[in-house]
Design an enzyme around this catalytic site. Structure first.
Site, PDB file in Angstrom:
ATOM      1  N   HIS A 133       0.849  -1.190   0.000  1.00  0.00           N
ATOM      2  CA  HIS A 133       0.000   0.000   0.000  1.00  0.00           C
ATOM      3  C   HIS A 133       0.886   1.242   0.000  1.00  0.00           C
ATOM      4  CE1 HIS A 133      -3.679   2.286   0.796  1.00  0.00           C
ATOM      5  NE2 HIS A 133      -2.952   3.033   1.595  1.00  0.00           N
ATOM      6  N   ASP A 184     -14.481   2.810   7.593  1.00  0.00           N
ATOM      7  CA  ASP A 184     -13.459   3.699   7.022  1.00  0.00           C
ATOM      8  C   ASP A 184     -14.033   4.505   5.865  1.00  0.00           C
ATOM      9  OD1 ASP A 184     -10.655   4.671   6.731  1.00  0.00           O
ATOM     10  OD2 ASP A 184     -10.943   3.802   4.754  1.00  0.00           O
ATOM     11  N   ARG A 225     -13.888  12.889   7.251  1.00  0.00           N
ATOM     12  CA  ARG A 225     -12.607  13.558   7.539  1.00  0.00           C
ATOM     13  C   ARG A 225     -12.207  14.468   6.381  1.00  0.00           C
ATOM     14  NH1 ARG A 225      -8.902   8.793   8.022  1.00  0.00           N
ATOM     15  NH2 ARG A 225      -7.291  10.375   8.148  1.00  0.00           N
ATOM     16  N   SER A 285      -6.838   3.949   9.460  1.00  0.00           N
ATOM     17  CA  SER A 285      -7.576   3.863   8.197  1.00  0.00           C
ATOM     18  C   SER A 285      -6.857   2.896   7.234  1.00  0.00           C
ATOM     19  CB  SER A 285      -7.671   5.265   7.583  1.00  0.00           C
ATOM     20  OG  SER A 285      -8.035   5.214   6.243  1.00  0.00           O
ATOM     21  N   LYS A 321      -7.865  -1.518   6.545  1.00  0.00           N
ATOM     22  CA  LYS A 321      -8.161  -2.075   5.213  1.00  0.00           C
ATOM     23  C   LYS A 321      -7.188  -3.187   4.855  1.00  0.00           C
ATOM     24  CE  LYS A 321      -8.256   2.206   3.761  1.00  0.00           C
ATOM     25  NZ  LYS A 321      -8.357   3.495   3.123  1.00  0.00           N
TER      26      LYS A 321
HETATM   27  N1  URA Z   1      -5.043   6.835   2.930  1.00  0.00           N
HETATM   28  C1  URA Z   1      -6.005   6.158   3.582  1.00  0.00           C
HETATM   29  O1  URA Z   1      -6.421   5.091   3.171  1.00  0.00           O
HETATM   30  N2  URA Z   1      -6.497   6.698   4.704  1.00  0.00           N
HETATM   31  C2  URA Z   1      -6.084   7.868   5.218  1.00  0.00           C
HETATM   32  O2  URA Z   1      -6.565   8.286   6.243  1.00  0.00           O
HETATM   33  C3  URA Z   1      -5.088   8.565   4.511  1.00  0.00           C
HETATM   34  C4  URA Z   1      -4.574   8.020   3.373  1.00  0.00           C
END
Ligand code: URA
Length: 432
Positions: A84, A163, A170, A185, A189
């Protein structure tokens, strides 16, 4: 039943909340029992007072429990790796990395997101390939990883719905750039998607969430901690995002650059990052090799064409046309040239990202349409010496008006001086 106003007040006063309180808050919010305004106030209290390690873990855990989880490892009978990026300008790393790792014999199924603001998203880049389907069912996804060796799809709504809702909130309440909220966050995932080992690319610089190496290290350490608490191995690469990654910024342009890289002709910084991340993923996989051997195998997969073959297999399996000639092109191409001779001392990633956004390559709000053909190719990068009139960049635009605005934007992203800037590679640090 929790009193949400009390939790906001206690967080505002800097108190630590219990795991049960955080779970009730997050699950209540996901179910619609806690309104947006209270959750927004709580996020703002977190912005000022932070979260402890225990609270961040509880938040991550509650987010995972808000939806379904996937056990790709059990379905494949293999140890599963994932990757990621925290997001940057010109960041097309996954598109090159997934086929290289798959070509080395490690199945790779990845869920990716869309871009928002000046950073691009893997799904948007993939959608510039005619026919490519980003939405597969979980059954189709697992079957493709098993039979073809690789797949990239959109994050399904069933995985971490908390999320999805919280990130959208957010985004409009100035509460995105908060380290524990970013860490939970991202990690919720990744953990819900079931990988045993994860390589995280934490971007550092003016085009990234984390502007300084120190802040990036704090985020990396929190994500490593969250992974370890869940029994997963996590390695964070801290990489430069003070200038765009590679040359291309914009969806189809970036896919072209990925194809060049898989043929062994990619930009130096991008190739270095891809090979480094592949090497670490292979070392974390069940191949039982170290990072050096991982790098050798990754290089070989590019040199012998097996990575490109894996790319073509993958894109076809998801309905796309892998040929470079199938990618859309923009009708207007304009050159940006150096107004004076000198060395490129700065190429602002944020400014290039914003210029690409204005061209239509990205979206300001999540409902905006993306123009897959447009973007910018930055030929001259930091440290390069140029003569007056030398080509700095190309702007690929839908019309003359947007091209002119982008040429001005890209020009202002370049700083030319007489002294070369301090040299450093793409990889700034590794955590742990
Ligand atoms: N990427 C994400 O998946 N979440 C965040 O809060 C910031 C960047």
């Amino acid at each position: 039943m929790i009193r949400v106003a009390e939790l906001i007040e206690r967080k505002r006063n800097g108190e630590e909340l219990s795991g049960e309180e955080i779970a009730e808050l997050v699950l209540g919010y996901t179910r619609g029992n806690v309104p947006d305004y209270q959750m927004a106030a709580w996020c703002m209290a977190v912005y000022f007072k932070g979260l402890s390690g225990r609270e961040t873990h509880a938040l991550t855990d509650a987010m995972i429990r808000s939806g379904e989880t996937l056990d790709l490892g059990a379905a494949l009978g293999r140890r599963v790796v994932d990757k990621h990026s925290t997001g940057g300008v010109g960041d097309k790393t996954s598109l090159a990395l997934v086929p290289i790792v798959a070509a080395c014999g490690v199945p790779f199924g990845k869920m990716s997101g869309r871009g928002l603001g000046h950073t691009g998203g893997t799904l948007d880049k993939l959608e510039s390939i005619p026919g490519y389907r980003v939405e597969l069912t979980i059954e189709e996804f697992v079957a493709q990883v098993r039979d073809v060796g690789l797949a990239i799809i959109g994050q399904t709504g069933d995985l971490v719905p908390a999320d999805k809702k919280l990130y959208a909130l957010r985004d409009v309440t100035a509460t995105v750039d908060i380290v524990p909220l970013i860490a939970s966050s991202i990690m919720s995932k990744k953990l819900a998607a079931g990988a045993d080992a994860i390589v995280l690319d934490v971007k550092v610089g003016d085009g990234a969430f984390m502007k300084t190496l120190d802040d990036a290290r704090i985020l990396a350490e929190q994500m490593v901690d969250l992974g370890q608490r869940a029994g997963r191995e996590v390695v964070c690469l801290l990489t430069d995002m003070d200038q765009p990654l590679g040359h291309a910024v914009g969806n189809a342009l970036e896919v072209r650059e990925v194809l060049a890289t898989l043929r062994g002709h990619g930009p130096e910084d991008f190739t270095e990052l891809v090979l480094d991340a592949c090497a670490r993923l292979l070392a974390l996989s069940d191949l039982d090799i170290d990072v050096d051997e991982g790098r050798r195998r990754s290089q070989r997969a590019v040199a012998d064409g097996s990575a490109l073959a894996a790319y073509e297999r993958w894109i076809r399996a998801q309905g796309g046309d892998p040929d470079v000639s199938a990618l859309p092109t923009a009708p207007v191409v304009r050159e940006v040239t150096a107004p004076r001779g000198g060395v490129v001392t700065r190429l602002g990633a944020l400014q290039v990202g914003l210029a690409a956004l204005e061209l239509g390559a990205g979206r300001r709000t999540k409902d905006d349409a993306v123009d897959h053909a447009v973007g910018i190719v930055c030929h001259a990068k930091r440290g390069q010496t140029v003569a007056r009139g030398h080509l700095l960049a190309d702007v690929h635009a839908r019309d003359e008006e947007s091209a002119s605005a982008a040429v001005a934007g890209v020009l202002s992203a370049y700083e030319l001086g007489d002294e070369p800037p301090r040299a450093h590679g793409i990889l700034l640090d590794v955590v742990p």
